[in-house]
Each structure stands twice: as structure tokens, then as C-alpha cells.
Design a protein around this motif. Structure first.
Motif, mmCIF file in Angstrom:
data_model
loop_
_atom_site.group_PDB
_atom_site.id
_atom_site.type_symbol
_atom_site.label_atom_id
_atom_site.label_comp_id
_atom_site.label_asym_id
_atom_site.label_seq_id
_atom_site.Cartn_x
_atom_site.Cartn_y
_atom_site.Cartn_z
ATOM 1 N N ILE A 153 0.865 -1.179 0.000
ATOM 2 C CA ILE A 153 0.000 0.000 0.000
ATOM 3 C C ILE A 153 0.899 1.226 0.000
ATOM 4 O O ILE A 153 1.772 1.368 0.869
ATOM 5 N N GLU A 154 0.694 2.095 -0.982
ATOM 6 C CA GLU A 154 1.476 3.338 -1.054
ATOM 7 C C GLU A 154 0.980 4.298 0.027
ATOM 8 O O GLU A 154 -0.213 4.400 0.271
ATOM 9 N N ASN A 155 1.895 5.005 0.623
ATOM 10 C CA ASN A 155 1.556 6.039 1.621
ATOM 11 C C ASN A 155 0.592 5.520 2.688
ATOM 12 O O ASN A 155 -0.391 6.177 3.031
ATOM 13 N N TYR A 156 0.880 4.348 3.210
ATOM 14 C CA TYR A 156 0.012 3.724 4.212
ATOM 15 C C TYR A 156 -0.065 4.579 5.476
ATOM 16 O O TYR A 156 0.953 4.997 6.026
ATOM 17 N N LYS A 157 -1.298 4.832 5.912
ATOM 18 C CA LYS A 157 -1.550 5.528 7.172
ATOM 19 C C LYS A 157 -2.524 4.673 7.958
ATOM 20 O O LYS A 157 -3.666 4.475 7.541
ATOM 21 N N GLU A 158 -2.062 4.175 9.097
ATOM 22 C CA GLU A 158 -2.900 3.308 9.919
ATOM 23 C C GLU A 158 -4.001 4.116 10.591
ATOM 24 O O GLU A 158 -3.737 5.137 11.211
ATOM 25 N N PRO A 159 -5.256 3.667 10.461
ATOM 26 C CA PRO A 159 -6.345 4.353 11.161
ATOM 27 C C PRO A 159 -6.245 4.087 12.661
ATOM 28 O O PRO A 159 -5.695 3.072 13.080
ATOM 29 N N LYS A 160 -6.764 4.988 13.464
ATOM 30 C CA LYS A 160 -6.605 4.865 14.918
ATOM 31 C C LYS A 160 -7.872 4.497 15.674
ATOM 32 O O LYS A 160 -7.809 4.064 16.790
ATOM 33 N N SER A 161 -9.056 4.673 15.084
ATOM 34 C CA SER A 161 -10.282 4.387 15.828
ATOM 35 C C SER A 161 -10.703 2.935 15.654
ATOM 36 O O SER A 161 -9.997 2.153 15.048
ATOM 37 N N GLY A 162 -11.905 2.564 16.169
ATOM 38 C CA GLY A 162 -12.224 1.161 16.270
ATOM 39 C C GLY A 162 -13.436 0.580 15.618
ATOM 40 O O GLY A 162 -13.438 0.306 14.442
ATOM 41 N N SER A 163 -14.512 0.391 16.316
ATOM 42 C CA SER A 163 -15.527 -0.619 16.042
ATOM 43 C C SER A 163 -16.378 -0.505 14.793
ATOM 44 O O SER A 163 -16.790 -1.512 14.267
ATOM 45 N N ALA A 164 -16.739 0.648 14.312
ATOM 46 C CA ALA A 164 -17.718 0.750 13.219
ATOM 47 C C ALA A 164 -17.248 0.111 11.915
ATOM 48 O O ALA A 164 -18.048 -0.159 11.040
ATOM 49 N N VAL A 165 -15.953 -0.144 11.772
ATOM 50 C CA VAL A 165 -15.442 -0.736 10.544
ATOM 51 C C VAL A 165 -15.996 -2.144 10.306
ATOM 52 O O VAL A 165 -16.066 -2.607 9.194
ATOM 53 N N GLY A 166 -16.451 -2.817 11.335
ATOM 54 C CA GLY A 166 -16.966 -4.170 11.196
ATOM 55 C C GLY A 166 -18.095 -4.285 10.202
ATOM 56 O O GLY A 166 -18.126 -5.191 9.376
ATOM 57 N N VAL A 167 -19.042 -3.364 10.262
ATOM 58 C CA VAL A 167 -20.177 -3.406 9.345
ATOM 59 C C VAL A 167 -19.710 -3.132 7.923
ATOM 60 O O VAL A 167 -20.111 -3.801 6.970
ATOM 61 N N ILE A 168 -18.823 -2.138 7.754
ATOM 62 C CA ILE A 168 -18.287 -1.819 6.419
ATOM 63 C C ILE A 168 -17.547 -3.031 5.866
ATOM 64 O O ILE A 168 -17.753 -3.433 4.729
ATOM 65 N N LEU A 169 -16.694 -3.631 6.680
ATOM 66 C CA LEU A 169 -15.923 -4.786 6.220
ATOM 67 C C LEU A 169 -16.820 -5.964 5.901
ATOM 68 O O LEU A 169 -16.589 -6.674 4.930
ATOM 69 N N ALA A 170 -17.865 -6.165 6.682
ATOM 70 C CA ALA A 170 -18.772 -7.276 6.408
ATOM 71 C C ALA A 170 -19.410 -7.111 5.037
ATOM 72 O O ALA A 170 -19.531 -8.063 4.276
ATOM 73 N N ILE A 171 -19.801 -5.900 4.681
ATOM 74 C CA ILE A 171 -20.401 -5.649 3.371
ATOM 75 C C ILE A 171 -19.394 -5.936 2.263
ATOM 76 O O ILE A 171 -19.697 -6.587 1.271
ATOM 77 N N VAL A 172 -18.160 -5.462 2.434
ATOM 78 C CA VAL A 172 -17.119 -5.687 1.431
ATOM 79 C C VAL A 172 -16.780 -7.165 1.341
ATOM 80 O O VAL A 172 -16.634 -7.719 0.254
#
Length: 192
Positions: A153-172
């Protein structure tokens, strides 16, 4: 004597040619990421590749609008959402891990006779989901190991927050499974 030397030179050149042609890969890049796809995979369109009807690989890229991170709660949310969406899905392994120093969600499951291995790598701006589906032990395939090792991944920046990504990832993740399932179902019908 000259014929013998010429035949040896020809044999060496031929062997080198075969070795070089067998190691060809397609360097694929899009939306800030790159990965090497071995020549044993054929492009099927829309970021999907197939290997002799036994394995498929696809990449899903979504916006991470809230900059959510990979976390245990995101992983649990993703697994629960997958189970709701696919009644026949069995998740055999799930963990927060790293792929090439990128924090990610790893989900290993099976659905309709396919084994599915997925890596969901969120960055501050995007979520990259690598989905491998097929028969047999996908994680032991040399092609899969090489692809994973080449992922960048070019210019990788790690995100710092948490839980809501689960729903987004489940859809993907569901989109990745759906693509693989449709292909393998068509293949089974064609063979029948």
C-alpha cells in the motif's frame, strides 16, 4: 566437437528461457495498492482472477469514510454480519493480525463447498479486501503466498479508531464471497 558444444549451449538457453517464462507475473496496481498476480491466474475482469477453475482471487476496495481501524470488535462485527448474510457459511478462523506490517482482519471460512480466505486491510482512507476462494488448502499455495508477500500500500496511514469498521468490512467481505460463489456455481453447472 562443435556440434556437442552448440547443442549444450542450445540446451542451456532453452532451459533459461523456460525458467524465465514460468516466473512471469502481472504487477497489478490500483487505488494506492499493488500486488503481483502469477501468470497461472487469468484475469476475469473487475479485479478478479482465476486459476484453472480451482482457485479465484479478487480485490475489493472501499472508502473508509470514518477512518475506522482493524480491531477485535470490528472482527466480531464482521463475523456476525457474515453469519447473518450467509446461513451456510462456517467461519473456522478469525483474528486481528498483520499482513506485511499492515494491521488487518483475517477471516477463514467455507461456503457451498469452497474454502474462503480473506484479508481486510483498513487505511485512513480506504479498505482493501483480498479474497481467495477455492478448493483445497488455499493458504499453502505457493501462488497465494507470493501474492500476499507482494501486496503493498502506497503512503500507508494506519487508522486509529475502532468498532464501526466491522459493518463496512462485512459488506465488502460479502461482496467478495458473492463474486467467488457465483463463479463456482456457474462452473459446477457447466461441468454437470
Amino acid at each position: 566437437m562443435n556440434k556437442k558444444i552448440l547443442s549444450r549451449i542450445f540446451a542451456v538457453v532453452l532451459m533459461l528461457g523456460i525458467m524465465v517464462s514460468c516466473g512471469k507475473v502481472l504487477a497489478y496496481s490500483e487505488d494506492g495498492m499493488s500486488i503481483d498476480i502469477p501468470s497461472s491466474y487469468s484475469e476475469m475482469g473487475d479485479r478478479t482472477w482465476m486459476k484453472s477453475y480451482t482457485q479465484s482471487f479478487n480485490i475489493q476496495i472501499e472508502k473508509n469514510t470514518k477512518g475506522e481501524a482493524a480491531s477485535k470488535s470490528a472482527l466480531d462485527d464482521s463475523v456476525e454480519e457474515l453469519k447473518k448474510q450467509y446461513a451456510g457459511l462456517t467461519v473456522s478462523k478469525s483474528e486481528v493480525t498483520k499482513l506485511n506490517d499492515y494491521k488487518c482482519l483475517y477471516i477463514e471460512s467455507s461456503y457451498s463447498g469452497m474454502k474462503i480466505v480473506q484479508y481486510a486491510i483498513p487505511t485512513k482512507e480506504k479498505i482493501y479486501v483480498l479474497t481467495f476462494a477455492g478448493t483445497g488448502d488455499i493458504t499453502e499455495s505457493e501462488d497465494v503466498k507470493a501474492m500476499l508477500k507482494s501486496f503493498k500500500i502506497e503512503n500507508y496511514k494506519e487508522p486509529k479508531s475502532g468498532s464501526a469498521v466491522g459493518v463496512i468490512l462485512a459488506i465488502v467481505v460479502i461482496a467478495g464471497i458473492a463474486g467467488a460463489a457465483v463463479y463456482f456455481m456457474k462452473k459446477k453447472k457447466a461441468q454437470a
